[in-house]
Design a protein around this motif. Structure first.
Motif, PDB file in Angstrom:
ATOM      1  N   LEU A   1       0.841  -1.821   0.068  1.00 53.86           N
ATOM      2  CA  LEU A   1      -0.192  -0.034   0.480  1.00 53.86           C
ATOM      3  C   LEU A   1       1.003   1.369   0.035  1.00 53.86           C
ATOM      4  CD1 LEU A   1      -2.730  -0.892   2.643  1.00 53.86           C
ATOM      5  CD2 LEU A   1      -3.143  -0.926   0.067  1.00 53.86           C
ATOM      6  N   GLN A   2       2.121   1.514   0.607  1.00 58.71           N
ATOM      7  CA  GLN A   2       2.893   2.128   0.602  1.00 58.71           C
ATOM      8  C   GLN A   2       3.971   2.269  -0.630  1.00 58.71           C
ATOM      9  OE1 GLN A   2       3.619   4.455   3.383  1.00 58.71           O
ATOM     10  NE2 GLN A   2       1.852   3.284   3.966  1.00 58.71           N
ATOM     11  N   GLY A   3       3.420   1.741  -1.759  1.00 63.14           N
ATOM     12  CA  GLY A   3       4.083   1.548  -2.506  1.00 63.14           C
ATOM     13  C   GLY A   3       5.660   0.241  -3.857  1.00 63.14           C
ATOM     14  N   VAL A   4       5.217  -0.126  -2.172  1.00 62.32           N
ATOM     15  CA  VAL A   4       6.708  -1.168  -2.386  1.00 62.32           C
ATOM     16  C   VAL A   4       5.980  -2.027  -3.946  1.00 62.32           C
ATOM     17  CG1 VAL A   4       7.863  -2.737  -1.222  1.00 62.32           C
ATOM     18  CG2 VAL A   4       7.223  -0.238  -0.542  1.00 62.32           C
ATOM     19  N   ASN A   5       7.241  -2.334  -4.763  1.00 56.52           N
ATOM     20  CA  ASN A   5       7.010  -3.732  -5.342  1.00 56.52           C
ATOM     21  C   ASN A   5       7.185  -4.690  -5.016  1.00 56.52           C
ATOM     22  OD1 ASN A   5       6.989  -5.506  -7.608  1.00 56.52           O
ATOM     23  ND2 ASN A   5       7.264  -3.698  -9.013  1.00 56.52           N
ATOM     24  N   GLU A   6       6.556  -5.414  -3.919  1.00 58.62           N
ATOM     25  CA  GLU A   6       6.923  -7.012  -3.037  1.00 58.62           C
ATOM     26  C   GLU A   6       7.466  -7.892  -4.454  1.00 58.62           C
ATOM     27  OE1 GLU A   6       2.959  -9.353  -1.993  1.00 58.62           O
ATOM     28  OE2 GLU A   6       5.053 -10.395  -1.290  1.00 58.62           O
ATOM     29  N   ARG A   7       6.987  -7.592  -5.281  1.00 59.24           N
ATOM     30  CA  ARG A   7       7.168  -8.923  -6.287  1.00 59.24           C
ATOM     31  C   ARG A   7       9.362  -8.862  -6.714  1.00 59.24           C
ATOM     32  NH1 ARG A   7       5.129 -12.704 -11.271  1.00 59.24           N
ATOM     33  NH2 ARG A   7       6.445 -13.654 -11.590  1.00 59.24           N
ATOM     34  N   ARG A   8       9.339  -7.394  -7.062  1.00 56.56           N
ATOM     35  CA  ARG A   8      10.484  -6.977  -6.544  1.00 56.56           C
ATOM     36  C   ARG A   8      11.210  -7.452  -5.997  1.00 56.56           C
ATOM     37  NH1 ARG A   8      10.881  -1.477  -9.746  1.00 56.56           N
ATOM     38  NH2 ARG A   8       9.622  -2.832 -10.965  1.00 56.56           N
ATOM     39  N   ILE A   9      10.844  -6.748  -4.854  1.00 54.86           N
ATOM     40  CA  ILE A   9      11.490  -7.387  -3.097  1.00 54.86           C
ATOM     41  C   ILE A   9      11.634  -8.253  -3.797  1.00 54.86           C
ATOM     42  CG2 ILE A   9      11.617  -7.328  -0.959  1.00 54.86           C
ATOM     43  CD1 ILE A   9      12.099  -4.379  -1.765  1.00 54.86           C
ATOM     44  N   ARG A  10      10.795  -9.584  -3.667  1.00 53.82           N
ATOM     45  CA  ARG A  10      10.735 -11.349  -3.382  1.00 53.82           C
ATOM     46  C   ARG A  10      12.205 -11.585  -4.386  1.00 53.82           C
ATOM     47  NH1 ARG A  10       6.819 -14.220  -1.059  1.00 53.82           N
ATOM     48  NH2 ARG A  10       7.483 -15.631  -2.565  1.00 53.82           N
ATOM     49  N   LEU A  11      12.370 -11.015  -4.871  1.00 55.42           N
ATOM     50  CA  LEU A  11      13.457 -11.638  -6.746  1.00 55.42           C
ATOM     51  C   LEU A  11      14.613 -11.084  -5.634  1.00 55.42           C
ATOM     52  CD1 LEU A  11      11.525 -10.148 -10.129  1.00 55.42           C
ATOM     53  CD2 LEU A  11      12.289 -12.602  -9.213  1.00 55.42           C
ATOM     54  N   LEU A  12      14.617 -10.159  -6.100  1.00 56.71           N
ATOM     55  CA  LEU A  12      15.662  -9.393  -4.923  1.00 56.71           C
ATOM     56  C   LEU A  12      16.399 -10.120  -4.377  1.00 56.71           C
ATOM     57  CD1 LEU A  12      18.809  -6.697  -5.127  1.00 56.71           C
ATOM     58  CD2 LEU A  12      16.481  -5.810  -3.896  1.00 56.71           C
ATOM     59  N   VAL A  13      15.532 -10.387  -2.957  1.00 59.38           N
ATOM     60  CA  VAL A  13      16.125 -10.869  -1.939  1.00 59.38           C
ATOM     61  C   VAL A  13      16.466 -12.469  -2.213  1.00 59.38           C
ATOM     62  CG1 VAL A  13      15.337 -12.381   0.191  1.00 59.38           C
ATOM     63  CG2 VAL A  13      14.681 -10.134  -0.243  1.00 59.38           C
ATOM     64  N   MET A  14      15.382 -13.660  -3.130  1.00 59.09           N
ATOM     65  CA  MET A  14      15.759 -14.624  -3.590  1.00 59.09           C
ATOM     66  C   MET A  14      17.198 -14.916  -4.240  1.00 59.09           C
ATOM     67  SD  MET A  14      15.101 -17.978  -3.173  1.00 59.09           S
ATOM     68  CE  MET A  14      15.035 -19.469  -3.644  1.00 59.09           C
ATOM     69  N   ALA A  15      17.854 -13.360  -5.268  1.00 60.34           N
ATOM     70  CA  ALA A  15      18.639 -12.918  -6.274  1.00 60.34           C
ATOM     71  C   ALA A  15      20.151 -12.741  -4.707  1.00 60.34           C
ATOM     72  CB  ALA A  15      19.091 -11.919  -6.979  1.00 60.34           C
ATOM     73  N   VAL A  16      19.543 -12.720  -3.652  1.00 56.73           N
ATOM     74  CA  VAL A  16      20.809 -12.505  -2.880  1.00 56.73           C
ATOM     75  C   VAL A  16      21.573 -13.611  -2.308  1.00 56.73           C
ATOM     76  CG1 VAL A  16      21.529 -11.344  -0.754  1.00 56.73           C
ATOM     77  CG2 VAL A  16      20.796  -9.952  -3.044  1.00 56.73           C
ATOM     78  N   ALA A  17      20.213 -14.033  -1.970  1.00 54.51           N
ATOM     79  CA  ALA A  17      20.830 -15.843  -1.273  1.00 54.51           C
ATOM     80  C   ALA A  17      20.864 -16.335  -1.363  1.00 54.51           C
ATOM     81  CB  ALA A  17      19.323 -15.599  -0.564  1.00 54.51           C
ATOM     82  N   SER A  18      20.355 -16.658  -3.317  1.00 52.37           N
ATOM     83  CA  SER A  18      21.185 -17.327  -3.947  1.00 52.37           C
ATOM     84  C   SER A  18      22.491 -17.034  -4.316  1.00 52.37           C
ATOM     85  CB  SER A  18      20.438 -17.777  -5.127  1.00 52.37           C
ATOM     86  OG  SER A  18      19.179 -18.065  -4.528  1.00 52.37           O
ATOM     87  N   GLY A  19      22.720 -16.003  -4.067  1.00 50.66           N
ATOM     88  CA  GLY A  19      24.119 -15.317  -4.713  1.00 50.66           C
ATOM     89  C   GLY A  19      25.075 -15.891  -3.424  1.00 50.66           C
ATOM     90  N   VAL A  20      25.073 -15.460  -2.053  1.00 54.88           N
ATOM     91  CA  VAL A  20      25.442 -15.987  -0.624  1.00 54.88           C
ATOM     92  C   VAL A  20      25.406 -17.839  -1.039  1.00 54.88           C
ATOM     93  CG1 VAL A  20      25.501 -16.065   1.558  1.00 54.88           C
ATOM     94  CG2 VAL A  20      24.618 -14.532   0.866  1.00 54.88           C
ATOM     95  N   ALA A  21      23.950 -18.380  -1.302  1.00 52.65           N
ATOM     96  CA  ALA A  21      24.686 -19.718  -0.812  1.00 52.65           C
ATOM     97  C   ALA A  21      25.903 -20.056  -2.285  1.00 52.65           C
ATOM     98  CB  ALA A  21      23.665 -20.311  -1.529  1.00 52.65           C
ATOM     99  N   ALA A  22      25.857 -19.201  -3.401  1.00 55.28           N
ATOM    100  CA  ALA A  22      27.184 -19.449  -4.590  1.00 55.28           C
ATOM    101  C   ALA A  22      28.353 -19.550  -3.935  1.00 55.28           C
ATOM    102  CB  ALA A  22      26.768 -18.856  -5.968  1.00 55.28           C
ATOM    103  N   ALA A  23      28.503 -17.939  -3.624  1.00 60.63           N
ATOM    104  CA  ALA A  23      29.761 -17.974  -2.613  1.00 60.63           C
ATOM    105  C   ALA A  23      30.201 -18.511  -1.144  1.00 60.63           C
ATOM    106  CB  ALA A  23      29.475 -16.537  -2.131  1.00 60.63           C
ATOM    107  N   ALA A  24      29.669 -18.887  -0.675  1.00 62.85           N
ATOM    108  CA  ALA A  24      29.682 -20.207   0.235  1.00 62.85           C
ATOM    109  C   ALA A  24      30.189 -21.510  -1.039  1.00 62.85           C
ATOM    110  CB  ALA A  24      28.681 -20.951   0.867  1.00 62.85           C
ATOM    111  N   GLY A  25      29.188 -22.027  -1.397  1.00 64.02           N
ATOM    112  CA  GLY A  25      30.483 -22.774  -2.418  1.00 64.02           C
ATOM    113  C   GLY A  25      31.246 -22.661  -2.540  1.00 64.02           C
ATOM    114  N   ALA A  26      31.741 -21.624  -3.834  1.00 61.41           N
ATOM    115  CA  ALA A  26      32.885 -21.368  -4.181  1.00 61.41           C
ATOM    116  C   ALA A  26      33.941 -20.484  -2.670  1.00 61.41           C
ATOM    117  CB  ALA A  26      33.036 -20.143  -4.149  1.00 61.41           C
ATOM    118  N   ILE A  27      33.294 -20.441  -1.438  1.00 61.39           N
ATOM    119  CA  ILE A  27      34.574 -20.535  -0.284  1.00 61.39           C
ATOM    120  C   ILE A  27      35.285 -22.176  -0.009  1.00 61.39           C
ATOM    121  CG2 ILE A  27      34.634 -19.906   1.743  1.00 61.39           C
ATOM    122  CD1 ILE A  27      32.608 -16.688   0.774  1.00 61.39           C
ATOM    123  N   MET A  28      33.837 -22.729   0.411  1.00 64.70           N
ATOM    124  CA  MET A  28      34.489 -23.445   0.851  1.00 64.70           C
ATOM    125  C   MET A  28      34.579 -25.362   0.021  1.00 64.70           C
ATOM    126  SD  MET A  28      33.684 -23.604   3.834  1.00 64.70           S
ATOM    127  CE  MET A  28      33.142 -21.975   4.506  1.00 64.70           C
ATOM    128  N   GLY A  29      34.270 -25.316  -1.451  1.00 63.57           N
ATOM    129  CA  GLY A  29      34.812 -25.882  -2.110  1.00 63.57           C
ATOM    130  C   GLY A  29      36.304 -26.027  -2.403  1.00 63.57           C
TER     131      GLY A  29
END
Lengths: 286, 401
Positions: free
Chosen positions: A177-205
């Motif tokens: 209602l405040q004008g936040v595009n919820e869908r875009r936020i969800r995509l952003l969060v999922m992108a960041v979290a997936s990127g963090v998972a990949a970073a973990a794989g790159a670091i621990m691999g």
């Protein structure tokens, strides 16, 4: 000897915290237990292996490429699977994401095979420090994990975008209602979290090896840690990761097989005394 | 609406058909027909998959070679051999499910595998009940009076451990060992056997650590024990975990021997990338000498084909026992000239078999140790890593009285 054990424990904790931080971010915002997080961790590691070992790209550039690619996979999962299941029964989302995890694991087996592969680390040699020995690989893993987790924390708590994300987490309808595009936020969060998972794989691999089954134990441990720390709390994940890492590091050094029993007794005690986790607050699935 | 309902019913019937169809498989070969199916049960997924897949490939190679020379003739009927590989998932339930599929659906006449105790304990009772002859090619549970149709065609867990201890003691003067064992049935059996026999072996066990399956950070399991400076590390873990032991033990400054009572990794280059090239030098594991000296003509031919087709990228050809089970079953069938399992058992007890992988013959025995003479007594050969290949160290016979 104790110094070595403590340093071992710190490295173990770093591994757990990095994996848990991405998981807790997704839960905190999307209210989804992302069973596919371990699969994304595994894919990130395999992508680094592919770029580095098979295509000759240097380790750091391979890591960046793997993070971007995995982030895109995460966004596809959010857009194609999780978003359509918002406001649907909880089990529908859990079942779907579990299915995604199995598909990714099966796909990895088909593409890269069953056998263990190695990621060559750019760090070599060991450091003797305070009576302990630790490889430069492990030092790099702890330092990089700390940078990523602190960066994540800063982003969530000290930026405008983080403020918006927290608003969506608290009440997505009001945020909309405040004008936040919820869908875009969800995509952003999922992108960041997936990127963090990949970073973990790159670091621990490079510390260990990469195989299609490495995601399962990682996500199980990560889920345990975010539950202990408090679902959705990055601080809680850090604290829980340290506790679990040190219990295991010290336990396996001195108590052997009793360590697992001790770990679970500790987990039970924490849940009895703090049902929402150490630093967690009551939450609802929207 | 009517058309939609009709389509829905057609769809449901098709779905029902797909679900029911697997229970009515195409008619499989019966005795007297021309295809002889041998079932291979081994892990084809998971941490032990490398061994399982190698075994399957070796068996398929042996079958193809046999078929190219006219197959197997039993009681005047010629058979081509088909190896049917099923994943036993390295678990009791997986072994049982795999055996059920092979015996009831695929109609396998014989079984080969598994090389680990858990799946064998799942399928051995079923094979015994159905009188299906089975040959184990790895260090899994040893046959006993309850499993009269089960034959062990390779050195057992106990024999591998004993042979390794003998080699380390006699050849390298190493008497003090750190035991790292997987925290499962396999690892526990190994350690219990070592505890029971250490005085007889002249072995001092400086420490034991049971390592959880899938563990990759081994510093907690190495840090304290390595302070006691054992002469060698006995590593009874999955092959990938062993590579991490080598890597991490060397990082911690350990200079002694690191060994495994299991097969040398076949793709040594890949394994050395995990362990580290320098760290892996001197790693000792089971590995036959890499020459074809003393092999039968068939053995030489099999080795040459394997080197060309199975390992074009340079498999070291470790542990050629992977297809011993096949050659034994083939020879037993040709000598007995029947599929009758009780007559085959008689042949297996009395016959001296040609071993195509090595120069020494093979007989079954072990009655005093195991209560039943279904067990081979074989020398166990060891090699150490040298550069990106291996160097033969020696063989040890272990007597099973």
């Amino acid at each position: 000897m104790l110094e070595q054990v403590l340093i071992n424990s710190l490295v173990l904790s770093g591994t757990y915290i990095l994996i848990a931080s991405g998981l807790t971010l997704i839960f905190g915002i999307l209210r989804v237990i992302n069973f596919a997080h371990g699969a994304l961790y595994m894919v990130g590691a395999y992508l680094v292996y592919t770029f580095l070992s098979l295509m000759g790209v240097n380790y750091f550039l391979s890591t960046v490429m793997a993070i971007i690619a995995t982030a895109m996979i995460g966004m596809a999962i959010e857009a194609g699977i999780l978003h359509p299941l918002v406001d649907k029964p909880l089990l529908a989302g859990l079942g779907a994401i579990l299915g995604v995890a199995f598909i990714i694991e099966g796909g990895a087996r088909m593409i890269w095979g069953e056998e263990n592969v190695a990621i060559q680390s750019p760090f070599s040699g060991v450091l003797h420090f305070l009576g302990a020995t630790v490889s430069w690989e492990r030092i790099a893993a702890v330092v990089l994990s700390a940078i990523i987790v602190m960066g994540l924390y800063y982003w969530i708590w000290n930026t405008k975008q983080g403020y918006i994300i927290r608003a969506v987490a608290e009440n997505r309808q009001v945020a909309s209602l405040q004008g936040v595009n919820e869908r875009r936020i969800r995509l952003l969060v999922m992108a960041v979290a997936s990127g963090v998972a990949a970073a973990a794989g790159a670091i621990m691999g490079p510390l260990f090896y990469v195989n299609p089954y490495m995601g399962g134990p990682a996500v199980f441990k990560g889920l345990l840690i975010i539950a202990i720390g408090g679902m959705g709390s990055i601080n809680g994940s850090v604290l829980a990761g340290l506790i679990v890492g040190f219990v295991e590091g010290i336990g396996y050094s001195y108590w052997g097989p009793l360590t697992e029993i001790a770990s679970f007794i500790l987990v039970i005690l924490i849940f009895v005394l703090r049902p929402h986790g150490l630093l967690g607050v009551p939450y609802e699935f929207h | 609406m009517k058309r939609r309902n009709k389509n829905r019913w057609i769809g449901l019937m098709m779905l029902a058909g797909f679900m029911v169809a697997p229970f009515f498989p195409a008619q499989a070969a019966e005795p007297g027909q021309k295809v002889l199916k041998i079932g291979d049960l081994n892990p084809l997924t998971g941490p032990a998959a490398a061994w399982g897949m190698n075994t399957l490939k070796y068996l398929q190679l042996a079958a193809q070679l046999t078929n190219s020379k006219g197959g197997i003739t039993v009681a005047g009927q010629n058979y081509t051999v088909e190896i049917v590989g099923v994943d036993d998932k390295d678990t009791v339930e997986g072994g049982r499910a795999a055996a059920e599929k092979l015996i009831y659906r695929d109609k396998a006449k014989f079984l080969v595998g598994s090389f680990r105790p858990a799946p064998v304990s799942g399928w051995a009772p079923l094979a015994t009940k159905e009188k299906i002859m089975a040959a184990i090619g790895g260090p899994s549970i040893s046959p006993g009076p309850k499993t009269p149709y089960l034959f062990q065609c390779a050195a057992s867990l106990a024999e591998r451990a004993e042979a390794l201890v003998k080699l380390m003691n006699k050849t390298l003067g190493a008497k003090r060992a750190l035991f790292l064992c997987s925290d499962d049935l396999d690892g526990k059996l190994d350690y219990e056997y070592a505890l029971k026999n250490k005085e007889r072996w002249g072995l001092e066990i400086t420490d034991l650590k049971m390592v959880p399956k899938g563990a990759t950070d081994l510093y907690p399991f190495l840090t304290e024990p390595l302070k006691k400076n054992p002469d060698w590390i006995y590593c009874k873990l999955a092959i990938g975990t062993t590579a991490l032991v080598v890597k991490q033990a060397r990082e911690l400054g350990y200079k002694g021997y690191i060994t495994s009572p299991t097969s040398m990794p076949g793709k040594i280059a890949d394994w050395q990338k995990i362990a580290g090239m320098e760290a892996s030098q001197g790693f000792i594991a089971i590995c036959d000498p890499l020459t074809d000296e003393g092999l039968s003509p068939l053995g030489k031919e099999a080795l040459a084909i394997a080197q060309k087709t199975l390992w074009p990228e340079g498999w070291v050809g470790t542990d050629r026992n992977y297809n011993t089970q096949f050659w034994i079953l083939k020879e037993a069938l040709e000598v007995a000239n029947t599929f009758d399992p009780d007559k085959l058992v008689e042949v297996l007890y009395k016959h001296t078999f040609t071993r195509h992988e090595a120069s020494f013959p093979l007989k079954f025995g072990g009655e005093k140790t195991y209560g039943i003479p279904n067990h081979t007594t074989l020398p166990v050969s060891f090699s150490k890593m040298a550069g990106s290949s291996v160097q033969f160290l020696g063989s040890e016979y272990v007597t099973s009285p």
